[in-house]
Design a protein around this motif. Sequence first.
Motif, PDB file in Angstrom:
ATOM      1  N   PHE A  94       0.851  -1.187   0.000  1.00 48.29           N
ATOM      2  CA  PHE A  94       0.000   0.000   0.000  1.00 48.29           C
ATOM      3  C   PHE A  94       0.894   1.247   0.000  1.00 48.29           C
ATOM      4  N   PRO A  95       0.512   2.298  -0.744  1.00 49.43           N
ATOM      5  CA  PRO A  95      -0.583   2.274  -1.728  1.00 49.43           C
ATOM      6  C   PRO A  95      -0.196   1.464  -2.959  1.00 49.43           C
ATOM      7  N   ASN A  96      -1.182   1.140  -3.750  1.00 52.55           N
ATOM      8  CA  ASN A  96      -0.945   0.394  -4.987  1.00 52.55           C
ATOM      9  C   ASN A  96      -2.081   0.714  -5.958  1.00 52.55           C
ATOM     10  N   PRO A  97      -1.810   1.309  -7.132  1.00 50.91           N
ATOM     11  CA  PRO A  97      -0.505   1.738  -7.654  1.00 50.91           C
ATOM     12  C   PRO A  97       0.124   2.833  -6.789  1.00 50.91           C
ATOM     13  N   PHE A  98       1.432   3.091  -7.028  1.00 49.64           N
ATOM     14  CA  PHE A  98       2.143   4.065  -6.207  1.00 49.64           C
ATOM     15  C   PHE A  98       3.171   4.805  -7.047  1.00 49.64           C
ATOM     16  N   TRP A 148       4.706   0.680   0.878  1.00 48.65           N
ATOM     17  CA  TRP A 148       4.994  -0.142   2.068  1.00 48.65           C
ATOM     18  C   TRP A 148       4.468  -1.562   1.829  1.00 48.65           C
ATOM     19  N   ILE A 149       5.231  -2.548   2.274  1.00 51.80           N
ATOM     20  CA  ILE A 149       4.888  -3.957   2.027  1.00 51.80           C
ATOM     21  C   ILE A 149       4.663  -4.638   3.385  1.00 51.80           C
ATOM     22  N   MET A 175       2.389  -4.688   9.863  1.00 49.02           N
ATOM     23  CA  MET A 175       1.298  -4.332   8.959  1.00 49.02           C
ATOM     24  C   MET A 175       1.077  -2.828   8.830  1.00 49.02           C
ATOM     25  N   THR A 176       1.848  -2.002   9.512  1.00 44.53           N
ATOM     26  CA  THR A 176       1.635  -0.552   9.477  1.00 44.53           C
ATOM     27  C   THR A 176       2.834   0.141   8.830  1.00 44.53           C
ATOM     28  N   TYR A 209       9.723  -1.183   3.602  1.00 48.76           N
ATOM     29  CA  TYR A 209       9.574   0.055   2.820  1.00 48.76           C
ATOM     30  C   TYR A 209      10.433  -0.039   1.567  1.00 48.76           C
ATOM     31  N   TRP A 210       9.820   0.367   0.399  1.00 48.44           N
ATOM     32  CA  TRP A 210      10.590   0.466  -0.852  1.00 48.44           C
ATOM     33  C   TRP A 210      10.384   1.851  -1.440  1.00 48.44           C
TER      34      TRP A 210
END
Length: 503
Positions: free
Chosen positions: A415-419, A424-425, A461-462, A468-469
Motif C-alpha cells: 500500500f498504496p498500490n498503484p504508487f 509499504w509492504i 502491517m503498518t 519500505y521500498w
Amino acid sequence: MKCQIANPNKFYVILATFMLFAFQSVIYGQTVSIDPATVESPATGEQLTLNINITGGANVAGYQVTVTFDSTALSSASIANGDYLPTGAFVAPLPATETSVGLGATTIGATSDGDGTLATVTFTVVENKDSVIGLEVLISDPTATVMAVTVEGGIITGPAPEMPTEPETPAEPETLETPEMPEIPVGPEPMEPEPPVQVTKMFEMALAPGLNMISLPLMPAEPYTASSFAEMVGATIVIRLDTVIQDFVGFITVQEGDGFPIEGGQGYIVNVPGGGTVTFTGTAWSDTVEAAAAAPGIQLPSTTWAFVVSGDLLETEAGVSYTVVAKNRRTGEVATRRVSSEHKEFNTVWADLSRKSVIEVGDTLEIMLFDDMGNIVSGPFTYTVDIEDLRKAYLSLPLTVGDVHPAETILAQNFPNPFNPETWIPYQLEKSADVTLQIYDTSGGIVRTIDLGFKPQGFYMTRSTAAYWDGRNNMGEQVASGVYFYSLQTPDFSATRKMLILK
C-alpha cells in the motif's frame, strides 16, 4: 421293545428341570470360595489367614473381591494377591471399612484358567467366638466383561460351650421365718452407652514412578485439599473428574491456593516422579460412595496418559470470561478450560482412563486464549514437549491478554498500490526468522534486494513496521513505470505478489 412313558407331563417337567440345572452349571461353572470354608478361631490376639480360591476358572483376566467380617470378632490385618493371575498383574487395594477389606487385580494381554488362589486375607482375632465371613466377587474377561460366578463364604467357629455338671440334690432346708425385706433404694437411671471409639489405622500404598490412579483408603483426621494431598504423596499434579461438568479438573503444585477438596470414594490421578511408598493414617470410611480402586502407576517415559497445561491469565478485563484452548498438533486432541477474569488461573487437562498415551516427547502444543466474543486475545503460542515435561506431567506458561501472535506467516498486498514513487509492504511472521525482500521486473531480473534482518514473531502491517521500498534499484536509480513483483523469504516460507508503479 420300545419303552413307554407312563406320565409324559412329569417327564417334561423332569427334563426341563435337568436342562435348567445343566444350563446354570455352564453359566456358573466358576466358583470362588473361602478356604477353609469352616475354621476354628485362634486365640484372641493371634492371626488367622484365609485363601480366596477359584475353581473352574476360564479366560479370567481380572477380579475384584470384597471380604466382609464381624468387627467384634476380627479386624483386618492385610490382603494380598494370590498366584492365580499371571505374573505382572496390576494389583490395587480397595478402601477398607470397619467390617470389610477388598482387593482388585487385572492383567493386560494374558488370562488364567482352572483352579488357584485369587487372594489371601489375614485377620487379627479380637474375640474368640463364632462369626461369618462374607464374600463379594467380580470376575472379568480380557474385554472387561463381568462373568457369572458362584460365591461361597466361610464360617469361623468359637470355643465349644462347657457342659454343665449335675448339681447335687440339696438337703431339706429348715423352716425359717421369712424376714421382712428392706426397701431397695432406687438408683440413678442407667447411662446411655457411649458411641464406639473410632480406631486409627495405617495403610501403606506403593506408588510407581510417574502416573498413578489412587483413592483415599482411610478417612484422615483433617480433610485433604489438592495442595496438601500432593504434598503428602509427593505429586506434581492432582487430577479429578468433575461429574457435574463431565470434564477433568487439574491442580499443579506451583499454583497458589489449596485447590479442590479430596474426598473418600473418589479416584484421583497423581504424578509422582520418584514413586515410593506412602503411609495413610485415619479411620475407616463409614458412608463412602462406590469405592474407586487405587491402580498401579505407569513407568515413564513409556506412556503419559494424563497431562496438564496450566498458567496464569495476565492483564484481564473485569467482567470478561475467557476460554483457554490447548491443541496437540500430532493427535489433534483439544483441551479447553473456561476462566473468569476474577479467577486468573487455568488448568487444561488431557487424560485417558484406559491409559493410552495422550502426549509424547516432541509433540507440538498450540495454546490460545479467546474472549467471550470468540476473538483471539492471546497467542497462538507453540511449545515442543520434552522429557522433563513428561516427568512432571504438566506445562506451565502465562497468557497475557493482548499478546496476540500470528497463526501463520503471510505476505500482504503493498500500500498504496498503484504508487509513485514509494510503497509499504506488510507481512506477519508465525515465528521469528531472518527475512529478505526481493523485487523483480517482468523479465525475472532482480531489481532490488532488501535485507530486513532477524525479525521476531509478530505483525508488521503498518507504515512504522512494514517493509519500505522507495522505488529505486540496487544502484540507487529510480525505476520506470510498470508491473513489478515482490517476494518475501524466510528459511521456511516464500511468497510473491504483484504491484504497479504509475508515474
